[in-house]
Design an enzyme around this catalytic site. Sequence first.
Site, PDB file in Angstrom:
ATOM      1  N   LYS A   1       0.841  -1.213   0.000  1.00 24.73           N
ATOM      2  CA  LYS A   1       0.000   0.000   0.000  1.00 24.73           C
ATOM      3  C   LYS A   1       0.871   1.257   0.000  1.00 24.73           C
ATOM      4  CE  LYS A   1      -2.415  -0.889   3.718  1.00 24.73           C
ATOM      5  NZ  LYS A   1      -1.865  -2.204   4.110  1.00 24.73           N
TER       6      LYS A   1
ATOM      7  N   LYS B   1      -0.814   8.660   7.208  1.00 25.97           N
ATOM      8  CA  LYS B   1      -0.969   7.300   7.727  1.00 25.97           C
ATOM      9  C   LYS B   1      -1.890   7.407   8.934  1.00 25.97           C
ATOM     10  CE  LYS B   1       0.189   2.868   7.893  1.00 25.97           C
ATOM     11  NZ  LYS B   1       0.080   1.917   6.779  1.00 25.97           N
TER      12      LYS B   1
ATOM     13  N   THR C   1       1.440   0.642  13.126  1.00 25.78           N
ATOM     14  CA  THR C   1       1.863  -0.228  14.230  1.00 25.78           C
ATOM     15  C   THR C   1       3.179  -0.912  13.873  1.00 25.78           C
ATOM     16  OG1 THR C   1       0.682  -2.199  13.424  1.00 25.78           O
ATOM     17  CG2 THR C   1      -0.560  -0.656  14.809  1.00 25.78           C
TER      18      THR C   1
ATOM     19  N   GLU D   1      -3.806   6.569   4.111  1.00 25.05           N
ATOM     20  CA  GLU D   1      -3.481   5.134   4.072  1.00 25.05           C
ATOM     21  C   GLU D   1      -3.788   4.532   5.432  1.00 25.05           C
ATOM     22  OE1 GLU D   1       0.376   2.238   3.955  1.00 25.05           O
ATOM     23  OE2 GLU D   1       0.515   4.077   2.776  1.00 25.05           O
TER      24      GLU D   1
ATOM     25  N   ALA E   1      -4.116   1.084   8.153  1.00 25.69           N
ATOM     26  CA  ALA E   1      -3.321  -0.085   8.518  1.00 25.69           C
ATOM     27  C   ALA E   1      -4.038  -1.367   8.126  1.00 25.69           C
ATOM     28  CB  ALA E   1      -3.050  -0.085  10.025  1.00 25.69           C
ATOM     29  N   GLY E   2      -3.266  -2.368   7.686  1.00 25.18           N
ATOM     30  CA  GLY E   2      -3.853  -3.666   7.386  1.00 25.18           C
ATOM     31  C   GLY E   2      -4.829  -3.623   6.232  1.00 25.18           C
TER      32      GLY E   2
END
Length: 228
Positions: free
Chosen positions: A15, A37, A41, A112, A114-115
Site C-alpha cells: 500500500k 498514515k 503499528t 493510508e 493499517a492492514g
Amino acid sequence: MKTILISGNDTNIGKTWVSRALARYLASHHQSVQVVKVVETGITSQQKGDAEIAIEHCSELSKNTCEAFTLFSFTDPFAPVTAAEKAGCALTFENILYKIASLPKTNWRILETAGGLAVPLDKSGLDTVDLALHLSVDYLLLVVQNRLGAIHQARVLTAYAPHSKITTGIWFNDSLPVEKDITSSNYSELANLPIPVWGHQSHQAQALHFFESFPIAYSFKNDPAYAD
C-alpha cells in the site's frame, strides 16, 4: 481538495509503495500533496514511518508542498486496537476523525490505513469502510497483491467495499516478481467486477502504470506536463 483513501486485501502488500508512486505522480503535476498514515503499528521512533517514505523526493517534483502525517503510531506489531491498548491508548473513531479534520488543507490528501479494508479502527468494530463513508472521500483505491489467490481477494474486497457510494478501483501491486500467465489470468477473471482495475504497479517500479479506467489521470489532461 480531493481525498484518496488507500486500503487493500491485507497487510504488507505494498500500500505504501502505491501511495508513494501516486504522491510522486501528483507532485509531478505541481499539486500540493499530503500523505496521511491513519494508524501505524510495529514501528519505533528511530524508524521512518510509511507516510514519510511515501513523500520521499516529492518536493523535488513539485512547486508546492508535500507533507507527511502519522495520526497514531504504536510500537507493538499488532492490529490497531490491540497495539493501542498495549500502549495505554484508547483508539477511538472520534479521535481519528478529529485528527483528520485538524490537518491543514492541500490539493490532494492520500489517506493510508493499517492492514486490510475490514480491520477495526476502534473497539466497536468500525473500520476503513466506515472511515471512507464518514469522510465522503473522493476515491477508494484498493491494493491487491498480484499473485495466485488475487482473484478471490479482489472479489471479496469488491463485495465489502462501498463502491455504489464512492468511486472505487482495484490496484494490482507486484510485491514480488509475478509470472505473466498469472497476471493475465487475474486480469481476465476480474474483467467483470463491478469496480474496475485502475492500474498495476510492477515489482519495485517507481512509476504508476494506470489504465484508461483510472479517473485521477484525467484530472490533468489539460496540464501541459501531462503524460501517461
